[in-house]
Design a protein around this motif. Structure first.
Motif, PDB file in Angstrom:
ATOM      1  N   TYR A   4      -6.310 -14.481  -6.203  1.00  0.00           N
ATOM      2  CA  TYR A   4      -5.112 -14.089  -7.067  1.00  0.00           C
ATOM      3  C   TYR A   4      -4.925 -12.495  -7.274  1.00  0.00           C
ATOM      4  O   TYR A   4      -3.991 -12.502  -7.757  1.00  0.00           O
ATOM      5  CB  TYR A   4      -5.452 -14.648  -8.657  1.00  0.00           C
ATOM      6  CG  TYR A   4      -5.685 -16.444  -8.920  1.00  0.00           C
ATOM      7  CD1 TYR A   4      -4.446 -16.840  -9.388  1.00  0.00           C
ATOM      8  CD2 TYR A   4      -6.670 -16.561  -8.158  1.00  0.00           C
ATOM      9  CE1 TYR A   4      -4.340 -18.274  -9.637  1.00  0.00           C
ATOM     10  CE2 TYR A   4      -7.018 -18.566  -8.766  1.00  0.00           C
ATOM     11  CZ  TYR A   4      -5.942 -18.932  -9.239  1.00  0.00           C
ATOM     12  OH  TYR A   4      -5.509 -19.927  -9.176  1.00  0.00           O
ATOM     13  N   SER A   5      -6.177 -11.885  -7.195  1.00  0.00           N
ATOM     14  CA  SER A   5      -5.804 -10.192  -7.340  1.00  0.00           C
ATOM     15  C   SER A   5      -4.965 -10.115  -5.482  1.00  0.00           C
ATOM     16  O   SER A   5      -4.833  -9.159  -5.712  1.00  0.00           O
ATOM     17  CB  SER A   5      -7.344  -9.596  -7.067  1.00  0.00           C
ATOM     18  OG  SER A   5      -8.331 -10.418  -6.826  1.00  0.00           O
ATOM     19  N   ALA A   6      -5.677 -10.648  -4.603  1.00  0.00           N
ATOM     20  CA  ALA A   6      -4.687 -10.536  -2.993  1.00  0.00           C
ATOM     21  C   ALA A   6      -3.503 -10.729  -3.521  1.00  0.00           C
ATOM     22  O   ALA A   6      -2.887  -9.921  -2.801  1.00  0.00           O
ATOM     23  CB  ALA A   6      -5.304 -11.425  -2.425  1.00  0.00           C
ATOM     24  N   VAL A   7      -2.947 -12.039  -4.066  1.00  0.00           N
ATOM     25  CA  VAL A   7      -1.380 -11.920  -4.079  1.00  0.00           C
ATOM     26  C   VAL A   7      -1.014 -11.117  -5.249  1.00  0.00           C
ATOM     27  O   VAL A   7      -0.175 -10.832  -4.515  1.00  0.00           O
ATOM     28  CB  VAL A   7      -1.474 -13.727  -4.726  1.00  0.00           C
ATOM     29  CG1 VAL A   7       0.123 -13.849  -5.285  1.00  0.00           C
ATOM     30  CG2 VAL A   7      -1.289 -15.007  -3.620  1.00  0.00           C
ATOM     31  N   MET A   8      -1.487 -10.948  -6.021  1.00  0.00           N
ATOM     32  CA  MET A   8      -1.047  -9.703  -7.321  1.00  0.00           C
ATOM     33  C   MET A   8      -0.879  -8.475  -6.237  1.00  0.00           C
ATOM     34  O   MET A   8      -0.099  -8.273  -6.559  1.00  0.00           O
ATOM     35  CB  MET A   8      -2.034  -9.627  -8.753  1.00  0.00           C
ATOM     36  CG  MET A   8      -1.668 -10.622  -9.515  1.00  0.00           C
ATOM     37  SD  MET A   8      -1.728 -10.612 -10.924  1.00  0.00           S
ATOM     38  CE  MET A   8      -0.454  -9.691 -12.251  1.00  0.00           C
ATOM     39  N   GLY A   9      -1.831  -8.329  -5.489  1.00  0.00           N
ATOM     40  CA  GLY A   9      -2.064  -7.134  -5.087  1.00  0.00           C
ATOM     41  C   GLY A   9      -0.867  -7.186  -4.096  1.00  0.00           C
ATOM     42  O   GLY A   9       0.444  -5.989  -4.428  1.00  0.00           O
ATOM     43  N   ASP A  10      -0.285  -7.853  -3.593  1.00  0.00           N
ATOM     44  CA  ASP A  10       0.804  -7.936  -2.735  1.00  0.00           C
ATOM     45  C   ASP A  10       2.093  -7.460  -3.981  1.00  0.00           C
ATOM     46  O   ASP A  10       3.046  -7.029  -2.749  1.00  0.00           O
ATOM     47  CB  ASP A  10       1.338  -9.496  -1.799  1.00  0.00           C
ATOM     48  CG  ASP A  10       0.245  -8.990  -0.971  1.00  0.00           C
ATOM     49  OD1 ASP A  10      -0.776  -8.527  -0.480  1.00  0.00           O
ATOM     50  OD2 ASP A  10      -0.169 -10.587   0.290  1.00  0.00           O
ATOM     51  N   LEU A  11       2.019  -8.076  -4.426  1.00  0.00           N
ATOM     52  CA  LEU A  11       3.617  -8.508  -5.704  1.00  0.00           C
ATOM     53  C   LEU A  11       3.215  -7.120  -5.836  1.00  0.00           C
ATOM     54  O   LEU A  11       4.499  -6.367  -6.474  1.00  0.00           O
ATOM     55  CB  LEU A  11       2.988  -9.616  -6.303  1.00  0.00           C
ATOM     56  CG  LEU A  11       3.207 -11.283  -5.376  1.00  0.00           C
ATOM     57  CD1 LEU A  11       2.981 -12.023  -6.968  1.00  0.00           C
ATOM     58  CD2 LEU A  11       4.468 -11.412  -5.422  1.00  0.00           C
ATOM     59  N   TYR A  12       2.316  -6.442  -6.621  1.00  0.00           N
ATOM     60  CA  TYR A  12       2.526  -4.986  -6.983  1.00  0.00           C
ATOM     61  C   TYR A  12       3.138  -4.108  -5.545  1.00  0.00           C
ATOM     62  O   TYR A  12       3.918  -3.255  -5.736  1.00  0.00           O
ATOM     63  CB  TYR A  12       1.149  -4.499  -7.266  1.00  0.00           C
ATOM     64  CG  TYR A  12       0.579  -4.613  -9.089  1.00  0.00           C
ATOM     65  CD1 TYR A  12       1.793  -4.766  -9.907  1.00  0.00           C
ATOM     66  CD2 TYR A  12       0.206  -5.258  -9.577  1.00  0.00           C
ATOM     67  CE1 TYR A  12       1.754  -4.818 -11.952  1.00  0.00           C
ATOM     68  CE2 TYR A  12      -0.488  -6.230 -10.193  1.00  0.00           C
ATOM     69  CZ  TYR A  12       1.050  -5.526 -11.497  1.00  0.00           C
ATOM     70  OH  TYR A  12       0.437  -5.860 -12.899  1.00  0.00           O
ATOM     71  N   SER A  13       2.286  -4.105  -5.026  1.00  0.00           N
ATOM     72  CA  SER A  13       3.197  -3.216  -3.086  1.00  0.00           C
ATOM     73  C   SER A  13       4.625  -3.764  -2.574  1.00  0.00           C
ATOM     74  O   SER A  13       5.446  -2.619  -3.024  1.00  0.00           O
ATOM     75  CB  SER A  13       1.718  -3.349  -2.338  1.00  0.00           C
ATOM     76  OG  SER A  13       2.583  -4.403  -1.465  1.00  0.00           O
ATOM     77  N   GLN A  14       5.010  -4.873  -3.321  1.00  0.00           N
ATOM     78  CA  GLN A  14       6.362  -4.999  -3.322  1.00  0.00           C
ATOM     79  C   GLN A  14       7.258  -4.469  -4.019  1.00  0.00           C
ATOM     80  O   GLN A  14       8.438  -4.224  -3.651  1.00  0.00           O
ATOM     81  CB  GLN A  14       6.296  -6.876  -3.200  1.00  0.00           C
ATOM     82  CG  GLN A  14       6.664  -7.548  -1.659  1.00  0.00           C
ATOM     83  CD  GLN A  14       7.329  -9.171  -2.052  1.00  0.00           C
ATOM     84  OE1 GLN A  14       7.726  -9.267  -2.245  1.00  0.00           O
ATOM     85  NE2 GLN A  14       5.861 -10.058  -1.159  1.00  0.00           N
ATOM     86  N   VAL A  15       6.687  -4.645  -5.435  1.00  0.00           N
ATOM     87  CA  VAL A  15       7.967  -4.082  -6.186  1.00  0.00           C
ATOM     88  C   VAL A  15       7.135  -2.179  -5.694  1.00  0.00           C
ATOM     89  O   VAL A  15       7.777  -1.746  -7.186  1.00  0.00           O
ATOM     90  CB  VAL A  15       7.378  -4.509  -7.515  1.00  0.00           C
ATOM     91  CG1 VAL A  15       7.961  -6.074  -7.479  1.00  0.00           C
ATOM     92  CG2 VAL A  15       6.380  -3.977  -7.972  1.00  0.00           C
ATOM     93  N   GLY A  16       6.508  -1.821  -5.929  1.00  0.00           N
ATOM     94  CA  GLY A  16       6.413  -0.603  -5.228  1.00  0.00           C
ATOM     95  C   GLY A  16       5.047  -0.079  -6.287  1.00  0.00           C
ATOM     96  O   GLY A  16       4.705   1.421  -6.079  1.00  0.00           O
ATOM     97  N   ASP A  17       3.956  -0.612  -7.066  1.00  0.00           N
ATOM     98  CA  ASP A  17       3.186  -0.034  -7.822  1.00  0.00           C
ATOM     99  C   ASP A  17       2.090   0.002  -7.211  1.00  0.00           C
ATOM    100  O   ASP A  17       1.068  -0.964  -6.831  1.00  0.00           O
ATOM    101  CB  ASP A  17       3.400  -1.182  -9.019  1.00  0.00           C
ATOM    102  CG  ASP A  17       2.288  -0.833  -9.986  1.00  0.00           C
ATOM    103  OD1 ASP A  17       1.522   0.553  -9.170  1.00  0.00           O
ATOM    104  OD2 ASP A  17       2.744  -1.314 -10.933  1.00  0.00           O
TER     105      ASP A  17
END
Lengths: 428, 119
Positions: free
Chosen positions: A378-391
């Motif tokens: 869960y944290s891995a996927v969310m981390g990925d998504l945050y990096s996609q939105v530039g956070d």
């Protein structure tokens, strides 16, 4: 595999034959005598090892072993003519001659009965009163002939834990005098659900991991598939859901080789060399998928195999039909509203350029805080998504959390690369 | 080339309480060893002996169940192998998997008895 050495032939034989022998002997002596049955199987193997090692293998080692088991069973029946030793089927004949009991027992060793016995055994191992973890351990032990050490390696735990699970499970089967039977009617449908779940879990235990002990994990997958095939060949299991599960396993297994890289790293779906996917297995998957479409039933396995099929049909990750994927995940969510399905659906959303929406949906998953704190995925996927939105700040925080949570070295490596990537983006 | 007999003395797997898996992996070592000897062209034959048996002795040829030697000295089977001399034969024992479990091999040359000349 045409280049198998005699040793490999024997190796597969031991594992498969032990399950068959266990099933047949348990049908003869009843499940309350499981320990004795294990002893008989063990003795037969020791005898084989002692006999074959001087250089002469029998023409049909499988038949040889089964014959030894049969002879030992008949010996026991003749020697210990006691009520408690027999299954219900044989107990009724106790008044009669031992010869008749022997004759009845011998029937169970006929080829036509062996598959039937194995299915009965699978149904017993998947008894609803057993915990899921016990069901899996027991299945691997009694149906698939895995040693305690092998089960521990396959399920990534220690031998003591497995011993405890096996003890608990056997104790239950013996004390409750669980009958070795194939349930009928509604009970059959319910029990089949558990059997599917256990076999699918078994497959996933073997599939979802990295190279460490690759051999034993492959065996897990092969075993799960072998047992589903066994199920599909029998009248009770010959139904669409079984074929859908088989299709799903074929699609997944076709990527078995491609998901691990040279340095023991996990290769994500988007980076896998699709030329290395096993075409035969994919074709088989589509055949089974076809088979599964008969009837009205749309099970979870139907949807999941359709999702897997989409991946197999796409020429590349980018070419995946993400719109259809989203549709399939919506269907799946109706039947299986689990956190994991929601997470996967969010990943599809992100592929459709909706990473922001994906993040919002993940945050709405019930108990997400606990999931993030305990399960690296869960944290891995969310981390990925945050990096996609530039956070980058949140991305780093979550990826670091994932890095701490996972025990797999391969995953750790992969996550670390992502964190490093993040640094670069941040610096540039 | 001469022929030698390897007489294998080792405890039975049952007596050692080996698990099926342990016996299995031991058997693979044996099978590989035999394969190796075969590929070198020195393996002639090999057979296991049945457990138990009788000892017949005395003037009245009484058959008894024993006494057999200690468990670890039981003969489990034999090989016939080819070698030029006893030193070479001993070298062939290197692949024997049961040294670990207190096994031993008695290496004996098989005597060639010339056929009587035709009359």
């Amino acid at each position: 595999m045409s280049h198998e050495s005699p040793q490999q032939v024997v190796e597969h034989l031991f594992r498969h034959e032990s399950g068959k022998m266990m099933a047949v002997l348990t049908r003869v002596f009843g499940i309350h005598n499981l320990s004795m049955v294990e002893d008989v199987v063990q003795e037969a193997f020791l005898k084989a090892a002692q006999t074959w090692r001087y250089g002469q293998l029998p023409d049909n080692p499988a038949a040889w072993l089964m014959r030894v088991a049969k002879n030992k069973a008949i010996d026991i029946i003749r020697r210990q003519h006691l009520t408690r030793l027999y299954s219900e089927d044989l107990a009724q004949q106790l008044q009669a001659q031992a010869d008749e009991a022997v004759e009845t027992a011998a029937q169970f060793f006929l080829d036509t009965e062996i598959a039937d016995s194995q299915l009965r055994m699978i149904f017993a191992c998947c008894h609803p009163s057993l915990k899921e973890e016990d069901q899996i351990a027991l299945t691997l032990k009694t149906i698939s002939g895995f040693s305690t050490a092998e089960i521990a390696r396959a399920l990534v735990t220690n031998e003591a834990t497995i011993q405890k699970r096996l003890y608990r499970a056997k104790q239950f089967l013996q004390e409750e005098h669980i009958a070795l039977e194939i349930p009928i009617g509604n009970q059959l449908t319910e029990r089949l659900e558990i059997v599917y779940a256990v076999l699918y879990l078994l497959f996933n235990e073997g599939y979802n991991s990295c190279k460490e002990d690759e051999l034993i994990r492959r065996d897990c997958c092969v075993e799960a598939m072998r047992l589903v095939v066994l199920l599909s060949n029998h009248a009770v299991g010959n139904r669409p859901a079984t074929f859908a599960l088989l299709a799903l396993m074929c699609f997944q297994a076709s990527r078995f080789e491609s998901r691990i890289g040279e340095n023991n790293t996990i290769i994500l779906l988007q980076h896998q060399d699709r030329n290395t996917w096993d075409k035969d297995l994919i074709n088989k998957g589509f055949q089974y998928l076809n088979h599964s479409s008969q009837g009205q039933e749309l099970t979870i396995f139907h949807i999941e195999s359709a999702i897997a099929a989409e991946h197999c049909m796409a020429g590349s990750f980018e070419q995946t039909n993400w719109e259809r994927m989203l549709y399939l995940y919506d269907l799946l969510l109706e039947q299986k509203p689990t956190a994991l399905v929601k997470l996967n659906r969010a990943i599809v959303l992100a592929q459709l350029d909706q990473a922001g929406q994906a993040l919002r949906e993940i945050r709405q998953i019930e108990g997400i805080d606990k999931l993030l704190a305990t399960q690296y995925l869960y944290s891995a996927v969310m981390g990925d998504l945050y990096s996609q939105v530039g956070d980058c700040i949140n991305a780093r925080k979550l990826l670091q959390q994932a890095h701490e949570l996972t025990t797999s070295l391969a995953e750790k490596k992969l996550i670390l690369e992502k964190i490093n990537q993040l640094e670069k983006i941040h610096l540039s | 080339m001469k022929e030698f007999m390897f007489i294998f003395k080792a405890p039975y797997y049952e007596d050692l309480n080996l698990s099926a898996q342990e016996a299995e992996s031991n058997m693979y070592k044996w099978i590989n060893w035999v394969k190796q000897l075969r590929s070198e062209g020195v393996y002639v034959e090999g057979r296991p002996l049945m457990k138990g048996g009788k000892i017949v002795s005395g003037k009245n040829a009484v058959a008894t169940d024993g006494p057999f030697a200690e468990s670890k000295e039981l003969v489990g089977g034999y090989f016939i192998v080819k070698a030029n001399n006893i030193e070479e034969a001993i070298k062939l024992t290197r692949g024997y998997p049961d040294f670990d479990i207190n096994g031993s091999i008695e290496v004996r040359e098989v005597m060639v008895v010339p056929k009587p000349a035709e009359a």
